[in-house]
Structures are given as C-alpha cells and as structure tokens.
Design an enzyme around this catalytic site. Structure first.
Site, PDB file in Angstrom:
ATOM      1  N   ASP A 459       0.821  -1.219   0.000  1.00 18.37           N
ATOM      2  CA  ASP A 459       0.000   0.000   0.000  1.00 18.37           C
ATOM      3  C   ASP A 459       0.852   1.265   0.000  1.00 18.37           C
ATOM      4  O   ASP A 459       0.402   2.311  -0.472  1.00 18.37           O
ATOM      5  CB  ASP A 459      -1.017   0.007   1.140  1.00 18.37           C
ATOM      6  CG  ASP A 459      -0.428  -0.265   2.491  1.00 18.37           C
ATOM      7  OD1 ASP A 459       0.792  -0.485   2.578  1.00 18.37           O
ATOM      8  OD2 ASP A 459      -1.182  -0.261   3.474  1.00 18.37           O
TER       9      ASP A 459
HETATM   10  C1  LAN Z   1       3.438  -0.714  10.240  1.00 17.26           C
HETATM   11  C2  LAN Z   1       3.109   0.667   9.936  1.00 17.26           C
HETATM   12  C3  LAN Z   1       2.522   0.904   8.593  1.00 17.26           C
HETATM   13  C4  LAN Z   1       1.670  -0.242   8.131  1.00 17.26           C
HETATM   14  C5  LAN Z   1       0.729   0.132   6.959  1.00 17.26           C
HETATM   15  C6  LAN Z   1       1.426   0.719   5.761  1.00 17.26           C
HETATM   16  C7  LAN Z   1      -0.285   1.165   7.452  1.00 17.26           C
HETATM   17  C8  LAN Z   1      -0.033  -1.130   6.584  1.00 17.26           C
HETATM   18  O1  LAN Z   1      -1.034  -0.833   5.659  1.00 17.26           O
HETATM   19  C9  LAN Z   1       0.906  -2.241   6.199  1.00 17.26           C
HETATM   20  C10 LAN Z   1       1.808  -2.625   7.376  1.00 17.26           C
HETATM   21  C11 LAN Z   1       2.608  -1.441   7.942  1.00 17.26           C
HETATM   22  C12 LAN Z   1       3.774  -1.188   7.024  1.00 17.26           C
HETATM   23  C13 LAN Z   1       3.182  -1.740   9.329  1.00 17.26           C
HETATM   24  C14 LAN Z   1       3.580  -3.111   9.684  1.00 17.26           C
HETATM   25  C15 LAN Z   1       3.967  -3.364  11.139  1.00 17.26           C
HETATM   26  C16 LAN Z   1       4.738  -2.212  11.760  1.00 17.26           C
HETATM   27  C17 LAN Z   1       6.015  -2.016  10.973  1.00 17.26           C
HETATM   28  C18 LAN Z   1       3.837  -0.973  11.662  1.00 17.26           C
HETATM   29  C19 LAN Z   1       2.534  -1.095  12.401  1.00 17.26           C
HETATM   30  C20 LAN Z   1       4.643   0.035  12.443  1.00 17.26           C
HETATM   31  C21 LAN Z   1       5.266  -0.771  13.601  1.00 17.26           C
HETATM   32  C22 LAN Z   1       5.066  -2.259  13.261  1.00 17.26           C
HETATM   33  C23 LAN Z   1       6.253  -3.126  13.706  1.00 17.26           C
HETATM   34  C24 LAN Z   1       5.912  -4.589  13.493  1.00 17.26           C
HETATM   35  C25 LAN Z   1       6.576  -2.820  15.163  1.00 17.26           C
HETATM   36  C26 LAN Z   1       7.555  -3.725  15.778  1.00 17.26           C
HETATM   37  C27 LAN Z   1       6.868  -4.806  16.482  1.00 17.26           C
HETATM   38  C28 LAN Z   1       6.978  -6.086  16.206  1.00 17.26           C
HETATM   39  C29 LAN Z   1       5.883  -6.982  16.592  1.00 17.26           C
HETATM   40  C30 LAN Z   1       8.140  -6.671  15.527  1.00 17.26           C
END
Ligand code: LAN
Length: 730
Positions: A459
């Site tokens: 996305d």
């Molecule tokens: C995010 C932030 C953005 C998010 C979107 C783009 C909104 C989504 O549509 C796809 C997945 C994604 C990229 C995403 C995946 C997981 C993230 C990276 C996070 C929520 C921000 C933090 C999170 C990450 C996994 C945090 C670390 C924690 C763990 C469990 C490893």
C-alpha cells in the site's frame, strides 16, 4: 494517546526535563528523509541553528504561528488547516512526525546498548526517563502501548530500562511500580519476548525460555512452515533471537543485574525453578495463547535439545547458527543497518556484537540509532519504525490535489517540494541481497518511511504512486514531470507481482504460507502475525493506484491491470462483514477499513444508488454517528473485532467516516454536513487540531499513533465534503 497518566509519574517526570531550547530535528543528514534529534548544549550552537516551528511543535512548545482568519466555510477551515500544517514542512519537502505508542520497543534498545557498552548522551537518557514517567498509568505500571492498562511485559521491561538508565530502586514512584510488578506475580510471567530480553541481561534464565532453534533456517524452502514464509517482522525478529538463544548469549553480570534479580521477582532468584516458566505467561498479557501444536513442538524440541550431539553427525546447531547469522548480515546490509523495524534493530545489533565484538558492524548499527529516537512533548522514545514519512506525505499530496488546495498560489512551492521528496523516495533497485534474503522485489516500490530502509510495502507503493500521479496532474509541474512513466511502470510491476491468487494484497510480500502457521505464534501478546495476511486497506490502495495509472498509461500490461483490479474488488467483496463494515488491521478500525473498501467499490462503479453492499456499509457508518455529529471508535475494536464506541467523537474517525460516505455517494448530506461541522468546531485558532485518541493498530493488539492524520484527513474530508455538498445541492 495515553489515558490520563499517574500524577505522581508526571510530577517525577519533570525532574528529568532537559532544556527544550537545546533540541533540534535534523532531516536527511545521511539519507533521504532521515530524522535525527540532536541536543545543542551551547548558546552559540543554538544561535547558529535556530529552532524551527516543527521542533517546537513536536515538543509541545508554543509555535508562535499566527491566528488564522475565522473559517466561514469548510473550505476555509481546510485552507486554515493546511496553512498551519505547511509551516511544519521540513526543508526537504516532507513532514517529520512523531510515531509512538508501543511501549516495548525502547527497553530492548536500552538493554542492547548496555550489552554493547554504548553510553547514550546524558540529555537523551534524561528525556527517555521523562517520557516513561509521563506515560506511567495510575495503576503504577505500563501496558503494551500507551493506551493500554499495565501488563507484566510493559511494566517489567520499562522498570528494568529505568534502572539501566540510572533511576534508583527507591526513587520517586519506583517502589510503587515494583509493588505493581509483585502484585502481578512478578517477572516470571513475562511473555516470551520479555523472557528473551531479560535472559540477555542476566535477570532471567535461558532455561526458562522455549526453544528458538536457529536450525529452522536449515529447512528446505518447500517445507510449509520454513521461516522464509513467515510474516517479515516475525521472521526478522525470530532470526537474531534464534541466534542469541542458540549461543545462550548473556551479558556479563553486574551489581545492577544482581539487584534486578532481587527486585522483579516475588521469590529469591536462586530459588526459581526455570523450566516450568517457559509457558508461564501472565493472563493480563495474554492475547494469543499457545496452540497445542506449538506446545507439542516444544516438547519435541526439548528432547532434541537434551540429546547428546554425536561427533559423527553434522553439527546442526552450528550450521543453523551460521545460516541465521547470514540472514542477519543480509538484513543489515540491505537496510543500511536500520533493519525492517525497531525490535529487529536492537536484536540484530546485539547479534552482530555477540559474533564480531566491537567491530565495523556495531559501529554501523550505532550510527543508525538516532533514526529511531523521537523527541516529543513528553520526552524521548523509540519509534515504531524510523518514521512514517512516505505514508503521511502520500495522503497529504492526494488530499491537497483532490481539494484543489495544491493549486492555490500559496501552496504551490510546498507542493513542488512534496513531489521532489516523493520522487527521491522511490526505491530504484532490488535489494543487494535479494533472493538470498528472500526479499520481495523493490525496484519501483515506495517504502513506508525512507528509501534507505528499503522495504517494499504494497500500500505504500500504491499510495506513493497515487501521490505522485496526483501532484503530476497539476499544470504548474515541470514538463516532463520528475517521475517518468517508466518509473510508474516499475511501480505497476511491483504491485502486479504482489497480488495473491484470491485477489487480495498483503503488506510486504505475497502470502507465503497458510494461516495455520498461526499455530506456531510464540509471541503471546500479538494476534495474526505468522504470515502476511490480505487486507482490505492494502488491496484498496493497490487497486486504486492501478486504476489511476491506467488512465495515464492505458496500454501498459492492460489485461493484467484490469484483471488485477477486478480480482482485488472481488476479494474485498468477500470480506465485507454481515453488518456492512470491514475490519481494519492497521487503523482504528471498522471506520478505517470501511473508508478504504468504499473507495474500492466506488472505483468499481458501486454507490448507494446501485449497490446493496455500499448501502449496507453507509448504513453501518451512519448508525455509528454520535449525537454531536462526529464518529469515534476505540482501538479496542481491533482487539475484540467488534465495534467499540468511544466516549467522545474523534476528528480523525469523523474524517474517515465522511470520506467513506463520499466514496459511497451517500445521500445522507445532512449527516455529512454535521460531521464537517464537528471537525470545524474542533479547529484551533491557528488552524491546527489537537491530538485526540490513538488512530493506528498493528497485530490486533498494539495501538500506534499517527499524529499527522488529524491534519491530513481533516483537510481532506472538509475539502472533499464541501465539493460533495455543493454538487449534491446544485
Ligand atoms: C506498520 C506501519 C505501517 C503499516 C501500513 C502501511 C499502514 C499497513 O497498511 C501495512 C503494514 C505497515 C507497514 C506496518 C507493519 C507493522 C509495523 C512495521 C507498523 C505497524 C509500524 C510498527 C510495526 C512493527 C511490526 C513494530 C515492531 C513490532 C513487532 C511486533 C516486531
């Protein structure tokens, strides 16, 4: 955002406040879009580099930005909002934003820094403490994230972190926090990731951690549960964790470790029998209990662990460690030592240190720590990723173009800078270690944060592309436009390669394994993490980007583009809930996903006038409108998978609901008008909106804040809403 914190905590937090005049945000120093907060100690340095509005705004200081003329119409209000927000634009064209919420990230970093012997600057240490005390809940503990009640994971990890940062066991609220830990049964019931961190520190025993064998990296690729099939974040946290578990890495025991051993348990450390603690997870922490298959696997692995390693057989542990370590190095080198996220960042740094000592890899890792540290009004903390740069700017670009604001003279320079930033953010090559690290192609993709981080997200690629296409449609953009059609085609190639057979789009990669892999979910605090699932949000972004692209370049891979769009729509249809809504996995929650889904259905020509699906979705949203005209959902909707009404309406959810109704061409113009009035009524005299409750979520159970959304989506909904109402009444 956090619920009302403990007054005791807030008062104590003040004792750590550094001079706010010293802090500056440096943007793009080492790489495009990079954020780094620095503390200037001398008056001369401060004078030579004055604070900008974004520095002040981020720290909650008065920005000195002017009052805006009173908004008479929604369009005036949108314009005022953008006038304020434009002042926060960084010189490189993007908006630097706080990205916080999770409370389990910073402690890992601090433990890793302690292990590698790195000394953080004193001001940073002070501000890290200030943040945590500001977030202390009245129950005297911390949860998984700032909006959640205390858990063992949140409270123990942050207590330990404070002790490592030099807070004494009797200082301020520390005895009360310790009492809370004891009341919850002590640190024995900490979830697995906490057990691992504490074992690294020497304040828990590896014998109390379930097997995390690096040998899994030796499995052939065809094995249905081989690690390359796992969701990227799980795989890249597991890999360094398995390495550290495999070598049973524990840092040298210090006096402080010995003290911690006595502070966080309810019995003498020496008397603890560790093996049964492997599955001892405090009920307050538990979101995904272990599956019986996982328990059985652990029994087998336990036997394997005890088996003598016969010299005549190949040393599988050694080979597994080597394979896992290779993946760690690939990941570091692919991402400029940032890694995919904050948890793997700390683990990888430690694994590199454990293997190579105080060498080049550690130096390169340490150089990328500041990318994750954000200075907020409450203090310093580790961010969810190294920012959400691309995500925010892509939406804002579309909002500005769709509302017509981008074309207004005062916004043109800013819009050009946005396009320049987006242009430079596109990833131009596949990763260095592409196939060997099992990465998805990235040539042509846009990332979530910065191009150096290098990860394709479906996305983000799509919204980045939509932002570029929107800005490049403006008539004052240079000709030829900076992002060529060839480069947009590269993005299309990436998107087409990310569609799953059933039509939906996952986040970073294709869905590489079955959802049954959830049986192996070892992180008790999160749900749906083992494989990359398909999401209505990602699917909408992808199909809408392809649709807009097909208007610019109708011939490129035409049949595939059309089939991809149709397939994605069909998949989105298939996941509509009986009540008309869609469940959101990345934003809160039904309001968020329903907005995306209705954008998709709108693209397919479905509206309230001709589609029962759209009517049901709009009715669902209208049934949730609150008496004041706004909408408000809590993150608990994501946790429970049922709509959870907020006590107060929220501007961001109101904006999402309005955009959803507009995409669905809802005839409920009165409801739309009332929603817009609510957003206007919350606007401050300088054009800004105040931060309200948390907007984002991940892994079903952890909230994460998107503070830029209140600007972007309010501006977007007001601008589009006024056009919609004008057209409806003309
Ligand atoms: C995010 C932030 C953005 C998010 C979107 C783009 C909104 C989504 O549509 C796809 C997945 C994604 C990229 C995403 C995946 C997981 C993230 C990276 C996070 C929520 C921000 C933090 C999170 C990450 C996994 C945090 C670390 C924690 C763990 C469990 C490893």
């Amino acid at each position: 955002m956090s619920k009302a914190p403990s007054q005791l905590g807030v008062k104590f937090a003040e004792t750590f406040r550094t001079d706010p005049d010293g802090w500056r945000l440096k943007v793009g120093e080492d790489s495009h879009g990079q954020h780094k907060w620095v503390y200037l100690s001398t008056a001369a340095q401060r004078e030579a580099w004055p604070q900008q509005p974004v520095d002040k705004y981020s720290m909650g200081l008065p920005t000195g930005l002017p009052r805006q003329p009173e908004a008479k119409t929604p369009m005036d209000a949108a314009r005022n909002g953008l006038r304020f927000y434009r002042e926060l634009q960084s010189e490189d064209g993007h908006w630097a934003t706080e990205y916080g919420g999770p409370l389990f990230l910073t402690p890992g970093l601090i433990i890793a820094l302690e292990a590698v012997g790195y000394k953080l600057q004193e001001e940073k240490k002070a501000e890290l403490k200030r943040y945590l005390f500001n977030k202390l809940r009245p129950e005297m503990g911390w949860g998984l994230h700032t909006a959640a009640p205390p858990t063992v994971f949140g409270t123990v990890m942050n207590y330990v972190m404070l002790r490592l940062l030099g807070v004494g066991p009797e200082d301020g609220p520390m005895p009360a926090i310790r009492a809370k830990i004891h009341a919850m049964g002590g640190a024995l019931g900490i979830p697995t990731w906490g057990k691992v961190w504490l074992s690294i520190l020497g304040a828990y025993d590896w014998a109390g951690v379930n097997p995390t064998p690096p040998e899994l990296w030796l499995l052939p690729d065809w094995v249905p549960f081989a690690p390359w099939r796992w969701w990227i974040h799980v795989r890249l946290v597991f890999t360094p964790m398995a390495y550290l578990w495999g070598i049973r890495y524990t840092m040298p025991i210090t006096d402080l470790t010995r003290q911690l051993r006595q502070e966080i348990y309810t019995q003498p450390y020496e008397s603890i029998h560790w093996p049964p603690q492997k599955d001892n997870i405090n009920p307050a922490d538990l979101y995904s209990p272990h599956h019986p298959v996982f328990d059985a696997l652990n029994l087998i692995l336990g036997v394997y662990e005890k088996m003598p390693r016969l010299p005549c057989l190949p040393n599988m542990r050694k080979a597994g460690l080597k394979a896992a370590y290779r993946q760690i190095v690939y990941e570091d080198e692919n991402t400029g030592y940032q890694t995919v996220g904050p948890v793997s960042k700390a683990f990888n740094m430690l694994a590199r240190f454990a293997a190579e000592g105080d060498g080049e890899a550690l130096k390169l890792h340490l150089a990328k720590i500041d990318d994750f540290l954000w200075m907020s009004k409450d203090g310093l903390f580790m961010t969810g990723t190294n920012g959400c740069q691309l995500w925010d700017i892509s939406f804002l670009a579309q909002a500005e173009v769709e509302t017509g604001l981008a074309e207004e003279g005062e916004n043109r320079k800013s819009a050009l800078a946005m396009l320049d930033w987006l242009d430079k953010c596109q990833i131009r090559n596949n990763p260095k270690w592409y196939k060997k690290a099992y990465r998805h192609a990235s040539k042509g993709a846009w990332p979530f944060s910065t191009p150096e981080q290098s990860y394709t997200v479906s996305d983000c690629t799509a919204e980045g592309m939509k932002g570029v296409m929107a800005l490049q449609s403006l008539d004052f953009i240079p000709n030829p436009p900076p992002v060529s059609i060839e480069r947009l085609r590269d993005a299309v190639d990436v998107l087409l390669s990310m569609q799953n057979p059933s039509g939906g789009f996952a986040s970073y990669e294709l869905m590489r394994g079955s959802s049954r892999m959830e049986w192996l979910n070892a992180a008790e605090v999160f749900g749906n993490i083992m494989v990359d699932y398909m999401y209505p949000e990602c699917s909408t972004s992808a199909l809408s980007a392809l649709k807009y692209f097909s208007k610019i370049d109708p011939t490129y891979r035409r049949t595939e583009v059309e089939c991809c769009i149709d397939g994605a729509i069909t998949w989105i249809h298939s996941v509509q809930r009986p009540d008309g809504s869609w469940y959101g996995s990345w934003g809160v929650c039904f309001t968020y996903a329903t907005m995306f889904a209705l954008e998709s259905l709108g693209i397919a020509g479905e509206s309230c006038a001709n589609s029962d699906r759209v009517r049901r979705a709009c009715d669902f949203l209208l049934s949730k409108q609150m008496a004041d005209g706004g909408w408000g959902e809590t993150y608990m909707s994501c946790v429970t998978m049922e709509y959870q009404q907020h006590d107060e309406s929220q501007v961001v959810m109101t904006a999402w609901a309005l955009l959803a109704l507009i995409y669905g061409k809802s005839p409920a113009t009165d409801a739309i008008k009332r929603g817009m009035e609510l957003i206007m009524s919350r606007q401050q005299s300088d054009g800004s909106w105040l931060q309200e409750d948390t907007e984002g979520i991940f892994n079903k159970n952890c909230a994460i804040d998107y503070p830029a959304f209140k600007f972007i989506f309010c501006i977007w909904a007001l601008g589009r809403g006024s056009k919609y109402l004008a057209a409806a009444t003309s």
